[in-house]
Write a protein that holds these residues in place. Structure first.
Motif, PDB file in Angstrom:
ATOM      1  N   GLN A   2       0.908  -1.058  -0.172  1.00  0.00           N
ATOM      2  CA  GLN A   2      -0.001  -0.042   0.110  1.00  0.00           C
ATOM      3  C   GLN A   2       0.999   1.391   0.029  1.00  0.00           C
ATOM      4  OE1 GLN A   2      -3.047   0.011   3.052  1.00  0.00           O
ATOM      5  NE2 GLN A   2      -3.348   2.253   2.719  1.00  0.00           N
ATOM      6  N   ALA A   3       1.900   1.190   0.875  1.00  0.00           N
ATOM      7  CA  ALA A   3       2.968   2.479   0.783  1.00  0.00           C
ATOM      8  C   ALA A   3       3.522   2.503  -0.524  1.00  0.00           C
ATOM      9  CB  ALA A   3       3.926   2.102   1.808  1.00  0.00           C
ATOM     10  N   LEU A   4       3.560   1.866  -1.286  1.00  0.00           N
ATOM     11  CA  LEU A   4       4.255   1.854  -2.869  1.00  0.00           C
ATOM     12  C   LEU A   4       3.565   3.084  -3.553  1.00  0.00           C
ATOM     13  CD1 LEU A   4       4.962  -1.710  -3.928  1.00  0.00           C
ATOM     14  CD2 LEU A   4       6.656   0.249  -3.316  1.00  0.00           C
ATOM     15  N   GLY A   5       2.072   3.156  -3.305  1.00  0.00           N
ATOM     16  CA  GLY A   5       1.310   4.149  -3.802  1.00  0.00           C
ATOM     17  C   GLY A   5       1.851   5.508  -3.517  1.00  0.00           C
ATOM     18  N   GLU A   6       2.266   5.724  -2.312  1.00  0.00           N
ATOM     19  CA  GLU A   6       2.870   7.078  -1.804  1.00  0.00           C
ATOM     20  C   GLU A   6       4.049   7.517  -2.494  1.00  0.00           C
ATOM     21  OE1 GLU A   6       1.192   8.824   0.257  1.00  0.00           O
ATOM     22  OE2 GLU A   6      -0.252   7.172   0.242  1.00  0.00           O
ATOM     23  N   VAL A   7       4.796   6.714  -3.400  1.00  0.00           N
ATOM     24  CA  VAL A   7       6.024   6.919  -4.043  1.00  0.00           C
ATOM     25  C   VAL A   7       6.122   6.919  -5.259  1.00  0.00           C
ATOM     26  CG1 VAL A   7       7.721   6.694  -1.870  1.00  0.00           C
ATOM     27  CG2 VAL A   7       7.164   4.721  -3.224  1.00  0.00           C
ATOM     28  N   ALA A   8       4.596   6.341  -6.052  1.00  0.00           N
ATOM     29  CA  ALA A   8       4.586   6.073  -7.385  1.00  0.00           C
ATOM     30  C   ALA A   8       5.191   7.218  -8.333  1.00  0.00           C
ATOM     31  CB  ALA A   8       3.268   5.647  -7.331  1.00  0.00           C
ATOM     32  N   HIS A   9       5.094   8.404  -7.716  1.00  0.00           N
ATOM     33  CA  HIS A   9       5.408   9.633  -8.620  1.00  0.00           C
ATOM     34  C   HIS A   9       6.657   9.425  -9.032  1.00  0.00           C
ATOM     35  CE1 HIS A   9       6.492  10.828  -4.535  1.00  0.00           C
ATOM     36  NE2 HIS A   9       7.133  11.759  -5.178  1.00  0.00           N
ATOM     37  N   LEU A  10       7.725   8.945  -8.282  1.00  0.00           N
ATOM     38  CA  LEU A  10       9.172   8.850  -8.348  1.00  0.00           C
ATOM     39  C   LEU A  10       9.231   7.944  -9.827  1.00  0.00           C
ATOM     40  CD1 LEU A  10      10.649   7.807  -4.881  1.00  0.00           C
ATOM     41  CD2 LEU A  10      10.548  10.150  -6.135  1.00  0.00           C
ATOM     42  N   GLY A  11       8.374   7.001 -10.180  1.00  0.00           N
ATOM     43  CA  GLY A  11       8.676   6.375 -11.561  1.00  0.00           C
ATOM     44  C   GLY A  11       9.666   5.378 -11.674  1.00  0.00           C
ATOM     45  N   ILE A  12       9.807   4.638 -10.311  1.00  0.00           N
ATOM     46  CA  ILE A  12      10.708   3.346 -10.310  1.00  0.00           C
ATOM     47  C   ILE A  12      10.268   2.147 -10.425  1.00  0.00           C
ATOM     48  CG2 ILE A  12      12.713   2.326  -8.811  1.00  0.00           C
ATOM     49  CD1 ILE A  12      12.162   5.185  -6.922  1.00  0.00           C
ATOM     50  N   PRO A  13      10.258   1.665 -11.951  1.00  0.00           N
ATOM     51  CA  PRO A  13       9.559   0.205 -12.031  1.00  0.00           C
ATOM     52  C   PRO A  13      10.135  -0.974 -11.029  1.00  0.00           C
ATOM     53  CG  PRO A  13      10.465   1.172 -13.897  1.00  0.00           C
ATOM     54  CD  PRO A  13      11.066   1.885 -13.057  1.00  0.00           C
ATOM     55  N   GLU A  14      11.326  -0.914 -10.768  1.00  0.00           N
ATOM     56  CA  GLU A  14      12.055  -1.863  -9.955  1.00  0.00           C
ATOM     57  C   GLU A  14      11.699  -1.804  -8.491  1.00  0.00           C
ATOM     58  OE1 GLU A  14      14.131   0.294 -11.401  1.00  0.00           O
ATOM     59  OE2 GLU A  14      15.281  -0.598 -12.723  1.00  0.00           O
TER      60      GLU A  14
END
Length: 85
Positions: A47-59
């Protein structure tokens, strides 16, 4: 509650979402010793991944999963943003 640095650090080469400038950053892993305080909110890591999605890090998802499950070794890991110039 105490925090301590983990043994894995991610180098990130990407672009700032605000101004589009090229940026290099470091993402440090941390460990929490003790439970969260009453004013802190803890999210499941997926769920926390959504908070950093703007970084655009596929890995980023496999990086976090591997770190938490123990198959990413301690040391430096390089991640690349898909927003890189």
């Amino acid at each position: 509650m105490a925090f301590r640095f983990g043994g894995t650090v991610a180098r990130l080469d990407g672009v700032s979402p605000g101004d589009g400038a090229h940026r290099k950053a470091r993402l440090f892993t941390m460990h929490v010793e003790g439970g969260p305080g009453p004013s802190q909110l803890w999210l499941p890591w997926r769920q926390a991944l959504g908070e950093v999605a703007h970084l655009g890090i596929p890995e980023f998802e496999p990086f976090l999963e591997g770190y938490l499950e123990g198959w990413i070794p301690d040391g430096w890991i390089t991640l690349t943003s898909d927003r890189r110039n």
